[in-house]
Structures are given as structure tokens and as C-alpha cells.
Enzyme design. Structure first.
Site, short mmCIF file in Angstrom:
data_model
loop_
_atom_site.label_atom_id
_atom_site.label_comp_id
_atom_site.label_asym_id
_atom_site.label_seq_id
_atom_site.Cartn_x
_atom_site.Cartn_y
_atom_site.Cartn_z
N GLY A 18 0.84 -1.19 0.00
CA GLY A 18 0.00 0.00 0.00
C GLY A 18 0.87 1.24 0.00
O GLY A 18 1.63 1.48 0.95
N MET A 19 0.78 2.05 -1.06
CA MET A 19 1.59 3.27 -1.22
C MET A 19 0.72 4.49 -0.96
O MET A 19 -0.34 4.65 -1.58
CB MET A 19 2.16 3.36 -2.62
CG MET A 19 3.24 2.34 -2.92
SD MET A 19 4.86 2.84 -2.26
CE MET A 19 5.28 4.21 -3.34
N VAL A 23 6.62 9.37 3.13
CA VAL A 23 7.98 8.90 3.38
C VAL A 23 8.01 7.42 3.74
O VAL A 23 8.84 6.66 3.23
CB VAL A 23 8.60 9.74 4.52
CG1 VAL A 23 9.98 9.21 4.89
CG2 VAL A 23 8.69 11.21 4.12
N MET A 44 -4.25 3.42 -2.70
CA MET A 44 -5.66 3.29 -2.35
C MET A 44 -6.29 4.68 -2.34
O MET A 44 -5.92 5.52 -1.50
CB MET A 44 -5.81 2.65 -0.97
CG MET A 44 -5.51 1.18 -0.93
SD MET A 44 -5.40 0.56 0.79
CE MET A 44 -3.68 0.89 1.15
N CYS A 109 -10.10 2.28 9.81
CA CYS A 109 -9.50 2.28 8.47
C CYS A 109 -8.55 1.11 8.31
O CYS A 109 -8.54 0.44 7.27
CB CYS A 109 -8.78 3.60 8.22
SG CYS A 109 -7.99 3.71 6.60
N CYS A 232 -7.33 11.85 7.94
CA CYS A 232 -6.95 12.14 6.56
C CYS A 232 -8.03 12.89 5.79
O CYS A 232 -7.72 13.82 5.04
CB CYS A 232 -6.59 10.84 5.85
SG CYS A 232 -7.87 9.58 5.86
#
EC number: 2.8.1.13
Length: 392
Positions: A18-19, A23, A44, A109, A232
Site C-alpha cells: 500500500g503506497m 515517506v 488506495m 480504516c 486524513c
């Protein structure tokens, strides 16, 4: 800097990462490739809607993730998870606040999206393991002691049963090397079988500074990117603005707990949480603290007495518990973390039926209902529960 690869994940295994564009996941991608895994990077897209006064940065984060993948020679897929995120994280947060709870959306999440939707799709696409940039570690010894085959980690992501995970005699999840960045507090609802098939590449790196240095050494170009804090999808507007944009604003009374005197007005009891001091707008006089909220009657109760019994407790009841290994032993000593990076507080566990209660040696400041209490045995994460309301 030499960071060793995990012993439980053989070289050449297929890993879906998962990107986020940040960083930590960038460094994770570089390490996974260096260790010889077949890496599939996935962004995602969980939330893309702008809020009043705030432009969602998802496109910028995606662009950063794309640049990192180009540098590393990886392809990047974008998976749309907005529908699941809205129903399991955003709606959960709104409903909890409306009922007088203070939720932690990161916990949900992780359970429903990162280790739920993402993991299920990754394993369906042929992943041997998934990976994330979380600061956490997996105990390979605990995996060896599993009593059932966990090769098929495409298991249900529900953690609402309250039962211990019988697959593992002890939890496979342990705290990160960097205690300040440790994120196991947010992972207690992830099924142990999912943890067993997850790689946390940066979990044993002692500091975020070293993670940033690795990004510089790999030439990823994100080493100066600031940490993303807070919720987020709320971003810079803050939770108050988000809730007022979502829930109906309704004026109500701010009442002194001890006397019943009306001291002022508020815009909605759902905006306040136990122990809150700022944002009461009561003018001069002594500092006052929120000691109780009644969302049904739309009343916020406050006290200027820091020693008020409603602000302190010697026990906390938990609900919707989930244990990553065997359930805690009644009467045994553990430590509990009641907020992310908060102090580890000694406690023991008692049971009333199936509902556990944490008992403390000395009074502690009461924690808002809906927050997570995460139990640790040494560095091992036992699991946890949501703090229940102590009143009807």
C-alpha cells in the site's frame, strides 16, 4: 544502513504494498525491492472530496507515489476504495460523534480498508504477503506457534465478535523499534492471520530520521515531506468544521456539573469530548473541563474542579474487544495505552461475564467513550477494546 529482511517471508515472494505517497511507504517500497521481493505497488484512493476551506491532497499524494515508483522501476495501480471508506470509516465516525462517543477512525480504516478491502483484493490477485509503511513488527516466533494453517490470509476482517484468535497462542504483533512512532495502537482490530501475512519493512528502524535518510540514499525525493497528522479526510479544516458541515448544528446549554447552573451555550453536544478544556467560550473565570456530554438532550456538563470524580476513574469497562492471541488472563498484570503515543499504564484485567474491565492502581483521567484501550504484555500487543460509557 543495513536493515534485515523478515525471516518469515522468503525472497522472491509476491508482495502487494500500500503506497500513500509519503515517506514511510516510499522507504518500504525501496526496502522490499532491495530484499528481492516481487513488488506490486498500489495507491488506495480512499477519499477525494474537497471540504469547505480544504482541498483534498489525494492527487498530490498520488503524484508523489508515482514518482517514487518510477525511480524504483515499479508499476503503480490505483484502487478505488472510496465507497468502502465512506461506509466503514466516515459514516462510523459521524454516527459515533452523534451518539456521544469519541471515535478513532484510523483504527477502523486499518481493519476495514488497509487490512480489509486492500488485503482481500491483493490476495485475490495472487499476493503471498501484503506490506504497509506502519511502524510495527511481526514476531516470527509467534507465527511458528500457530495452531492452524494461516497460508490463506484472505480471512474475514470483522473483529466484532470479541473472541480471541484461537489460531495463535500468543499475538504475532509487537511494538515498533521507534517507540515515538509506534502505530500498533491503531492495529488492534486487525485479525492475527492478516498480521501473519504482512510485512512492515520499517518496523525495526530505530527512528523516523533514519527512515528519511534511507529515502535520501535511495534517491526517492520525498525525504523532506512532512508527516501527515490527524484524520486524513478532515485535513486542515479540523474535526469541528467537518462535523458542523455534516451534522445539524443545534444550540444547547453548557451546564455546571455540581450546581446545574447554565453557564453558556454550545453549537452541538456532539462537538465536545470528556476532558476537553478549549473551545467552551465561557468568557473569564476559572478553567472548566467537559465531564459529560448528553447528546440525546444536547447538554454539555462542565466543572472547574480538576479533582471532580467525573474526570477520574480507577477502572474502565471495554466493549467490542478483539484479542490477537489468547484472551488476557483474569487478574494478571498488563500495561494499557489509552491514546496514540500515550504512556503505558499498569493495570489488571477483570471480567464481568464476557466484558473485561481494566483496573488501575491509582486514579487516572477518564478517557472519552469510544476511544481505544490497547493492552500490551511487554512489547507484545494483546489486543484491546473500545472504552464503554460509564453511565446510561
Amino acid at each position: 544502513m543495513n536493515i534485515s529482511m523478515p525471516t518469515y517471508a522468503p525472497k522472491g515472494a509476491t508482495v502487494y504494498l500500500g503506497m500513500s505517497g509519503g515517506v514511510d511507504s516510499a522507504c518500504s517500497a525501496a526496502l522490499l525491492k532491495e530484499w528481492g521481493y516481487t513488488v506490486h505497488a498500489v495507491y488506495m484512493r480512499n477519499w477525494s472530496r474537497d471540504l469547505p476551506g480544504f482541498t483534498c491532497r489525494w492527487a498530490d499524494d498520488l503524484a508523489d507515489a508515482e514518482r517514487v515508483c518510477v525511480t524504483l522501476g515499479l508499476t503503480l495501480d490505483v484502487w478505488d476504495c472510496e465507497q468502502e471508506y465512506k461506509s466503514t470509516v466516515v459514516d462510523y465516525l459521524i454516527d459515533a460523534y452523534a451518539r456521544g462517543y469519541t471515535p478513532n477512525p484510523d483504527v477502523m480504516c486499518n481493519q476495514t480498508i488497509k487490512f480489509g478491502t486492500f488485503a482481500e483484493k491483493a490476495f485475490a490477485h495472487g499476493a503471498d504477503f501484503i506490506a504497509t509503511g506502519h511502524y510495527a513488527q511481526v514476531d516470527a516466533g509467534a507465527l511458528a506457534g500457530a495452531t492452524a494453517d494461516v497460508a490463506d490470509a484472505n480471512v474475514a476482517s470483522s473483529a466484532d465478535s470479541g473472541n480471541a484468535d484461537a489460531t495463535f497462542p500468543v499475538s504475532p504483533l509487537i511494538r515498533a523499534a521507534d517507540e515515538h512512532k509506534d502505530q500498533t495502537y491503531f492495529l488492534w482490530r486487525v485479525p492475527a492471520a492478516r498480521i501473519a501475512k504482512t510485512i512492515f519493512p520499517i518496523g525495526n528502524i530505530p527512528s523516523k530520521k533514519q527512515v528519511r535518510e534511507l529515502c535520501r540514499e535511495f534517491g526517492l525525493g520525498v525525504e523532506q515531506k512532512p508527516d501527515s497528522d490527524g484524520i486524513c479526510f478532515v485535513g486542515e479544516v479540523g474535526i469541528r468544521t467537518f462535523l458542523l458541515d455534516t451534522l445539524s448544528q443545534k444550540a444547547g446549554d453548557i451546564v455546571e456539573w455540581e450546581t446545574g447552573t447554565v453557564l453558556g451555550q454550545h453549537d452541538g453536544a456532539f462537538l465536545y469530548t470528556i476532558g476537553q478544556r478549549r473551545g467552551l467560550n465561557l468568557g473569564g473565570g476559572p478553567a472548566r473541563y467537559v465531564v459529560r456530554t448528553d447528546t440525546a438532550r444536547n447538554i454539555v456538563y462542565v466543572s472547574s474542579n480538576i479533582a471532580c470524580e467525573e474526570l477520574h476513574c480507577t477502572s474502565l469497562a471495554l466493549e467490542r474487544t478483539h484479542w490477537l492471541g489468547a484472551a488476557p488472563t483474569p487478574g494478571a498484570r498488563y500495561c494499557v495505552r489509552l491514546r496514540h503515543t500515550g504512556a503505558l499504564v499498569p493495570c489488571c484485567v477483570r471480567y464481568a461475564g464476557e466484558q473485561p474491565t481494566l483496573e488501575f492502581d491509582e486514579p487516572i483521567m477518564r478517557i472519552a467513550p469510544g476511544q481505544s484501550a490497547v493492552l500490551y504484555d511487554g512489547r507484545r500487543v494483546c489486543g484491546g477494546g473500545f472504552i464503554a460509557k460509564h453511565y446510561a
